[in-house]
Design a protein around this motif. Structure first.
Motif, PDB file in Angstrom:
ATOM      1  N   LYS A 130      -2.299  -6.394  -6.957  1.00 16.15           N
ATOM      2  CA  LYS A 130      -2.166  -5.845  -5.619  1.00 16.15           C
ATOM      3  C   LYS A 130      -1.630  -6.909  -4.656  1.00 16.15           C
ATOM      4  CE  LYS A 130      -4.765  -2.740  -3.436  1.00 16.15           C
ATOM      5  NZ  LYS A 130      -5.919  -2.102  -2.780  1.00 16.15           N
ATOM      6  N   VAL A 131      -0.682  -6.487  -3.834  1.00 10.73           N
ATOM      7  CA  VAL A 131      -0.163  -7.314  -2.744  1.00 10.73           C
ATOM      8  C   VAL A 131      -0.800  -6.787  -1.473  1.00 10.73           C
ATOM      9  CG1 VAL A 131       1.900  -8.011  -1.483  1.00 10.73           C
ATOM     10  CG2 VAL A 131       2.001  -7.701  -3.948  1.00 10.73           C
ATOM     11  N   THR A 132      -1.472  -7.669  -0.722  1.00  8.79           N
ATOM     12  CA  THR A 132      -2.159  -7.259   0.498  1.00  8.79           C
ATOM     13  C   THR A 132      -1.294  -7.564   1.707  1.00  8.79           C
ATOM     14  OG1 THR A 132      -4.270  -7.745  -0.552  1.00  8.79           O
ATOM     15  CG2 THR A 132      -4.272  -7.521   1.831  1.00  8.79           C
ATOM     16  N   ILE A 133      -1.134  -6.555   2.563  1.00 10.50           N
ATOM     17  CA  ILE A 133      -0.384  -6.712   3.806  1.00 10.50           C
ATOM     18  C   ILE A 133      -1.392  -6.644   4.943  1.00 10.50           C
ATOM     19  CG2 ILE A 133       1.395  -5.721   5.300  1.00 10.50           C
ATOM     20  CD1 ILE A 133       1.552  -4.607   1.836  1.00 10.50           C
ATOM     21  N   PHE A 134      -1.408  -7.652   5.802  1.00  9.80           N
ATOM     22  CA  PHE A 134      -2.338  -7.692   6.926  1.00  9.80           C
ATOM     23  C   PHE A 134      -1.555  -7.996   8.187  1.00  9.80           C
ATOM     24  CE2 PHE A 134      -5.217 -10.178   9.704  1.00  9.80           C
ATOM     25  CZ  PHE A 134      -6.141  -9.184   9.968  1.00  9.80           C
ATOM     26  N   LYS A 135      -1.630  -7.086   9.163  1.00  8.14           N
ATOM     27  CA  LYS A 135      -0.940  -7.273  10.434  1.00  8.14           C
ATOM     28  C   LYS A 135      -1.987  -7.353  11.534  1.00  8.14           C
ATOM     29  CE  LYS A 135       3.193  -4.831   9.025  1.00  8.14           C
ATOM     30  NZ  LYS A 135       4.143  -3.768   9.344  1.00  8.14           N
ATOM     31  N   MET A 136      -1.745  -8.247  12.499  1.00  8.77           N
ATOM     32  CA  MET A 136      -2.709  -8.434  13.572  1.00  8.77           C
ATOM     33  C   MET A 136      -1.997  -8.863  14.848  1.00  8.77           C
ATOM     34  SD  MET A 136      -5.927 -11.012  13.666  1.00  8.77           S
ATOM     35  CE  MET A 136      -5.537 -12.246  14.858  1.00  8.77           C
ATOM     36  N   ARG A 137      -2.436  -8.319  15.958  1.00 11.98           N
ATOM     37  CA  ARG A 137      -1.977  -8.772  17.272  1.00 11.98           C
ATOM     38  C   ARG A 137      -3.152  -9.468  17.939  1.00 11.98           C
ATOM     39  NH1 ARG A 137       2.745  -8.010  15.811  1.00 11.98           N
ATOM     40  NH2 ARG A 137       3.799  -6.026  16.044  1.00 11.98           N
ATOM     41  N   ARG A 138      -2.970 -10.693  18.283  1.00 11.32           N
ATOM     42  CA  ARG A 138      -4.092 -11.422  18.871  1.00 11.32           C
ATOM     43  C   ARG A 138      -4.422 -10.893  20.266  1.00 11.32           C
ATOM     44  NH1 ARG A 138      -1.895 -17.357  20.598  1.00 11.32           N
ATOM     45  NH2 ARG A 138      -0.177 -16.639  21.871  1.00 11.32           N
ATOM     46  N   ARG A 139      -5.688 -10.862  20.546  1.00 11.96           N
ATOM     47  CA  ARG A 139      -6.253 -10.434  21.831  1.00 11.96           C
ATOM     48  C   ARG A 139      -5.985  -8.967  22.165  1.00 11.96           C
ATOM     49  NH1 ARG A 139      -3.783 -15.326  23.085  1.00 11.96           N
ATOM     50  NH2 ARG A 139      -2.140 -14.229  24.248  1.00 11.96           N
ATOM     51  N   LYS A 140      -5.482  -8.172  21.245  1.00 10.40           N
ATOM     52  CA  LYS A 140      -5.168  -6.765  21.509  1.00 10.40           C
ATOM     53  C   LYS A 140      -6.063  -5.819  20.718  1.00 10.40           C
ATOM     54  CE  LYS A 140      -1.692  -8.120  23.970  1.00 10.40           C
ATOM     55  NZ  LYS A 140      -1.874  -8.256  25.399  1.00 10.40           N
ATOM     56  N   HIS A 141      -6.966  -6.347  19.934  1.00  6.58           N
ATOM     57  CA  HIS A 141      -7.886  -5.568  19.110  1.00  6.58           C
ATOM     58  C   HIS A 141      -7.124  -4.653  18.153  1.00  6.58           C
ATOM     59  CE1 HIS A 141     -11.385  -3.030  18.038  1.00  6.58           C
ATOM     60  NE2 HIS A 141     -12.009  -4.181  18.211  1.00  6.58           N
ATOM     61  N   TYR A 142      -6.045  -5.206  17.544  1.00  7.04           N
ATOM     62  CA  TYR A 142      -5.216  -4.449  16.606  1.00  7.04           C
ATOM     63  C   TYR A 142      -5.203  -5.176  15.272  1.00  7.04           C
ATOM     64  CZ  TYR A 142      -0.972  -2.818  14.250  1.00  7.04           C
ATOM     65  OH  TYR A 142      -0.085  -2.347  13.330  1.00  7.04           O
ATOM     66  N   GLN A 143      -5.663  -4.495  14.237  1.00  2.05           N
ATOM     67  CA  GLN A 143      -5.590  -5.011  12.884  1.00  2.05           C
ATOM     68  C   GLN A 143      -5.206  -3.865  11.953  1.00  2.05           C
ATOM     69  OE1 GLN A 143      -9.278  -6.772  11.771  1.00  2.05           O
ATOM     70  NE2 GLN A 143      -8.975  -8.595  13.015  1.00  2.05           N
ATOM     71  N   LYS A 144      -4.326  -4.146  11.022  1.00  2.00           N
ATOM     72  CA  LYS A 144      -3.888  -3.134  10.074  1.00  2.00           C
ATOM     73  C   LYS A 144      -3.912  -3.743   8.674  1.00  2.00           C
ATOM     74  CE  LYS A 144      -0.079  -0.017   9.048  1.00  2.00           C
ATOM     75  NZ  LYS A 144       1.278   0.379   9.379  1.00  2.00           N
ATOM     76  N   HIS A 145      -4.615  -3.090   7.778  1.00  2.00           N
ATOM     77  CA  HIS A 145      -4.697  -3.513   6.379  1.00  2.00           C
ATOM     78  C   HIS A 145      -3.917  -2.519   5.527  1.00  2.00           C
ATOM     79  CE1 HIS A 145      -7.961  -6.399   7.114  1.00  2.00           C
ATOM     80  NE2 HIS A 145      -8.372  -5.528   8.024  1.00  2.00           N
ATOM     81  N   GLN A 146      -3.137  -3.042   4.591  1.00  4.47           N
ATOM     82  CA  GLN A 146      -2.380  -2.185   3.694  1.00  4.47           C
ATOM     83  C   GLN A 146      -2.226  -2.902   2.365  1.00  4.47           C
ATOM     84  OE1 GLN A 146       1.365  -1.015   5.349  1.00  4.47           O
ATOM     85  NE2 GLN A 146       1.857   0.349   3.653  1.00  4.47           N
ATOM     86  N   GLY A 147      -2.215  -2.160   1.283  1.00  2.00           N
ATOM     87  CA  GLY A 147      -2.043  -2.743  -0.042  1.00  2.00           C
ATOM     88  C   GLY A 147      -0.974  -2.002  -0.815  1.00  2.00           C
ATOM     89  N   HIS A 148      -0.420  -2.678  -1.827  1.00  2.00           N
ATOM     90  CA  HIS A 148       0.641  -2.080  -2.637  1.00  2.00           C
ATOM     91  C   HIS A 148       0.558  -2.633  -4.053  1.00  2.00           C
ATOM     92  CE1 HIS A 148       4.519  -0.429  -3.731  1.00  2.00           C
ATOM     93  NE2 HIS A 148       4.858  -1.610  -4.201  1.00  2.00           N
ATOM     94  N   ARG A 149       0.696  -1.748  -5.036  1.00  2.00           N
ATOM     95  CA  ARG A 149       0.792  -2.159  -6.442  1.00  2.00           C
ATOM     96  C   ARG A 149       2.048  -1.538  -7.025  1.00  2.00           C
ATOM     97  NH1 ARG A 149      -4.487  -1.405  -9.888  1.00  2.00           N
ATOM     98  NH2 ARG A 149      -3.250  -2.684 -11.278  1.00  2.00           N
ATOM     99  N   GLN A 150       2.945  -2.374  -7.508  1.00  2.00           N
ATOM    100  CA  GLN A 150       4.221  -1.913  -8.051  1.00  2.00           C
ATOM    101  C   GLN A 150       4.072  -1.574  -9.531  1.00  2.00           C
ATOM    102  OE1 GLN A 150       6.945  -1.601  -6.124  1.00  2.00           O
ATOM    103  NE2 GLN A 150       8.189  -0.813  -7.783  1.00  2.00           N
ATOM    104  N   ASN A 151       4.659  -0.460  -9.955  1.00  2.00           N
ATOM    105  CA  ASN A 151       4.659  -0.082 -11.368  1.00  2.00           C
ATOM    106  C   ASN A 151       5.685  -0.919 -12.129  1.00  2.00           C
ATOM    107  OD1 ASN A 151       2.782   1.965 -10.897  1.00  2.00           O
ATOM    108  ND2 ASN A 151       4.383   3.419 -10.400  1.00  2.00           N
ATOM    109  N   TYR A 152       5.392  -1.165 -13.411  1.00  2.00           N
ATOM    110  CA  TYR A 152       6.348  -1.892 -14.249  1.00  2.00           C
ATOM    111  C   TYR A 152       6.337  -1.321 -15.654  1.00  2.00           C
ATOM    112  CZ  TYR A 152       2.489  -4.489 -16.424  1.00  2.00           C
ATOM    113  OH  TYR A 152       1.348  -4.824 -17.111  1.00  2.00           O
ATOM    114  N   THR A 153       7.381  -1.643 -16.397  1.00  2.00           N
ATOM    115  CA  THR A 153       7.482  -1.326 -17.818  1.00  2.00           C
ATOM    116  C   THR A 153       7.775  -2.627 -18.550  1.00  2.00           C
ATOM    117  OG1 THR A 153       8.318   0.890 -17.374  1.00  2.00           O
ATOM    118  CG2 THR A 153       8.731  -0.004 -19.562  1.00  2.00           C
ATOM    119  N   GLU A 154       6.965  -2.923 -19.541  1.00  2.00           N
ATOM    120  CA  GLU A 154       7.199  -4.131 -20.345  1.00  2.00           C
ATOM    121  C   GLU A 154       8.036  -3.735 -21.557  1.00  2.00           C
ATOM    122  OE1 GLU A 154       4.726  -7.874 -22.251  1.00  2.00           O
ATOM    123  OE2 GLU A 154       3.653  -6.175 -21.432  1.00  2.00           O
TER     124      GLU A 154
END
Length: 103
Positions: A71-95
């Motif tokens: 999983k790749v974690t994406i975290f966005k935040m604006r300081r002093r604005k009480h804004y936080q966003k969490h998002q995750g992503h897992r890419q499919n693959y074929t070996e």
């Protein structure tokens, strides 16, 4: 002998017997696939380069497994604005395992 192939929008340098993880390809585990987008084939000092693809060159491979990357974690935040966003992503693959290169 080696080849440069294009699959899933990326380019890979492959040799026979090698296993690698590529973008998700439709097919069953153990099934054979043929990759026909070959950009270059090299054998010792002899190198054949396509414009952009080599005609008649193919790479035969076998699907070893299907899965998902870590999983790749994406975290966005604006300081002093009480804004936080969490998002995750897992890419499919074929070996895949490279069985043969034909120029």
């Amino acid at each position: 002998m080696y080849a440069v192939i294009k699959t899933g929008g990326k380019q890979y340098r492959v040799v026979e017997g090698e296993t690698l993880k590529v973008e998700s390809i439709d097919g069953d585990v153990g099934g054979a696939i043929v990759l026909d987008k070959v950009l270059m084939v090299g054998n010792g000092d002899k190198v054949s380069v396509g414009k952009p693809l080599l005609s008649g060159a193919t790479v035969k491979a076998t699907i070893v497994s299907n899965g998902r990357h870590d999983k790749v974690t994406i975290f966005k935040m604006r300081r002093r604005k009480h804004y936080q966003k969490h998002q995750g992503h897992r890419q499919n693959y074929t070996e895949i395992r490279i069985d043969g290169i034909s120029a």
